[in-house]
Motif scaffolding. Structure first.
Motif, mmCIF file in Angstrom:
data_model
loop_
_atom_site.group_PDB
_atom_site.id
_atom_site.type_symbol
_atom_site.label_atom_id
_atom_site.label_comp_id
_atom_site.label_asym_id
_atom_site.label_seq_id
_atom_site.Cartn_x
_atom_site.Cartn_y
_atom_site.Cartn_z
ATOM 1 N N GLU A 1 0.834 -1.219 0.000
ATOM 2 C CA GLU A 1 0.000 0.000 0.000
ATOM 3 C C GLU A 1 0.858 1.254 0.000
ATOM 4 O O GLU A 1 0.456 2.295 -0.483
ATOM 5 C CB GLU A 1 -0.902 0.011 1.240
ATOM 6 C CG GLU A 1 -2.111 -0.887 1.078
ATOM 7 C CD GLU A 1 -2.754 -1.193 2.420
ATOM 8 O OE1 GLU A 1 -2.447 -0.503 3.421
ATOM 9 O OE2 GLU A 1 -3.565 -2.151 2.459
ATOM 10 N N GLY B 1 -2.663 -4.216 -5.500
ATOM 11 C CA GLY B 1 -2.437 -3.571 -6.790
ATOM 12 C C GLY B 1 -1.030 -3.712 -7.347
ATOM 13 O O GLY B 1 -0.682 -3.050 -8.323
ATOM 14 N N LYS C 1 5.648 -2.127 -8.462
ATOM 15 C CA LYS C 1 4.641 -1.139 -8.850
ATOM 16 C C LYS C 1 5.306 -0.093 -9.739
ATOM 17 O O LYS C 1 6.424 0.342 -9.453
ATOM 18 C CB LYS C 1 4.077 -0.465 -7.597
ATOM 19 C CG LYS C 1 2.952 0.481 -7.902
ATOM 20 C CD LYS C 1 2.215 0.786 -6.624
ATOM 21 C CE LYS C 1 0.972 1.571 -6.896
ATOM 22 N NZ LYS C 1 0.324 1.926 -5.635
#
Ligand code: SAM
Length: 388
Positions: free
Chosen positions: A244, A311, A370
């Protein structure tokens, strides 16, 4: 119970230390109405302030300690990790954040090697819950790499935003796990109780239902009628928190473990819980708490799922051997003069790092990322076998 065979005895101070921790755990069992989850027991045994295995002062790593980790074994481990780290830092800038830096060996070697590659991070942050290990890491930097001290810092909690590389070697296996017993179609959690007046510990199962743990256990592919294993909630939770916070960069974890189908294979019906004391491995976590390391293998599918849910992508999962070879381990070895003492010493260490019967196959490396990054160098070639 003392494990069988020849055994190095603990001295009177060490025994008194362990007895203090036993009293503390016994009090906690009392305060928890007589039953403590194994995860809480493991957390106290490893991290109780001033008393837990990692929180107190005894030597743990290396020949004079209880176990040897890869960065302690060979500087070529850090040299290879630096190749992967430099690739990430070239794209993202930013920092290295190392979790659980142990003796500080990897941090010092990695910082030096990144500098040699022309990619010293702006900051090398270390998150180390053990005050004793933090002190050892600071002393090691002051003694061996004082020129980098102004870029190194120690954090008390995770930063809000992370850009760069997050690294953890043998950290996930040191996080508390729950013990779950699948029996006759029902779920039980195995916890710790007091067995009589001497405050000896014993196991006790109780029905497990209506909790995050029960849900996690129910979703596991356990096909045997009587099966005991660990369910780690803390490791995926830590990876989820890191994911996160990651703005651009990579989480890289190295540890022993398996993908889920292999972890919960019917043949592994008593789990992977393991204790280490003076280079002996055994499976009784009630033996001398505070003096003994307690660990469980990592369910890498749970780690990948936590990252995907937050994600991230998972661009790499392979064995330690493949990762190190892809990062140039053998080229580094062959650059040494054949037949020299250094060559012979390094060859023996490299064998430990990559041989399937040593650390090469049981240890895995997982990358979770990411933002734009090149396909990670450590996972590019040679592995057609490891999947999550
Ligand atoms: C088995 S040692 C590995 C040390 C070192 N990385 C090495 O490879 O030699 C586990 C380390 O993880 C640390 N640790 C435990 N829980 C942690 C957490 N939640 N965050 C960061 N580090 C943690 C311990 O204090 C210890 O330094």
């Amino acid at each position: 119970m003392k494990p069988a065979g020849a055994w190095p005895e603990a001295g009177p101070d060490a025994l008194a230390h362990s007895a203090r921790l036993v009293r503390l755990i016994a009090e906690r069992i009392g305060a928890a109405a007589g039953w403590l989850s194994f995860a809480d027991y493991m957390d106290l045994a490893l991290y109780a302030p001033g008393l837990g295995y990692y929180a107190a002062g005894a030597r743990k790593f290396g020949a004079a300690g209880d176990f040897v980790t890869a960065p302690e074994l060979s500087p070529l481990f850090a040299a290879c990790l630096a190749v992967q780290a430099a690739e990430v830092l070239a794209e993202t800038g930013g920092e290295v954040l190392e979790l659980g830096a142990g003796s500080g060996r990897l941090a010092v070697d990695l910082m030096r090697e990144l500098a040699r590659l022309g990619r010293p991070p702006e900051r090398y942050a270390i998150l180390e819950p053990s005050p004793d290990l933090r002190q050892r890491q600071q002393a090691r930097f002051a003694a061996e790499a004082p020129e980098w001290l102004d870029r190194v810092c120690w954090l008390d909690r995770l930063p809000e935003r992370i850009t760069g590389l997050v690294l953890g070697n043998e950290v996930l296996d040191a996080l508390p796990v729950h013990l779950v017993h699948w029996q006759g179609g029902q779920l039980f959690e195995r916890g710790v109780v007091l067995a009589g007046a001497g405050a000896a510990f014993a196991w006790q199962d109780r029905p497990l239902a209506g909790s995050t743990l029960a849900e996690a256990a129910r979703n596991l592919p356990v096909a045997a009628a009587d099966y005991l294993s660990e369910v780690g909630l803390a490791a995926p939770a830590l990876v989820g928190s890191l994911a996160e916070r990651l703005v651009h960069g990579m989480l890289l974890f190295i540890d022993y473990g398996f993908p889920r189908a292999e972890y919960y294979h019917r043949d592994r019906a008593t789990g992977t819980l393991m204790c280490h004391y003076r280079h002996r491995a055994f499976d009784d976590p009630f033996y001398l708490p505070g003096l003994v390391d307690i660990t469980a293998h990592v369910d890498f599918t749970a780690i990948a799922d936590a990252a995907l849910e937050a994600g991230l992508e998972v661009p790499g999962y392979t064995s330690q051997a493949h990762f190190l070879i892809n990062c140039g381990l053998l080229e580094r070895l062959h650059a040494l003069e054949p037949g020299s003492l250094g060559y012979i010493k390094h060859t023996a260490q490299v064998q430990k790092l990559i041989q399937p019967s040593e650390m090469g196959e049981l240890f895995k490396v997982i990358a979770m990322s990411k933002g734009d990054l090149p396909a990670p160098v450590g996972f590019l070639h040679g592995d057609k076998r490891h999947t999550l």
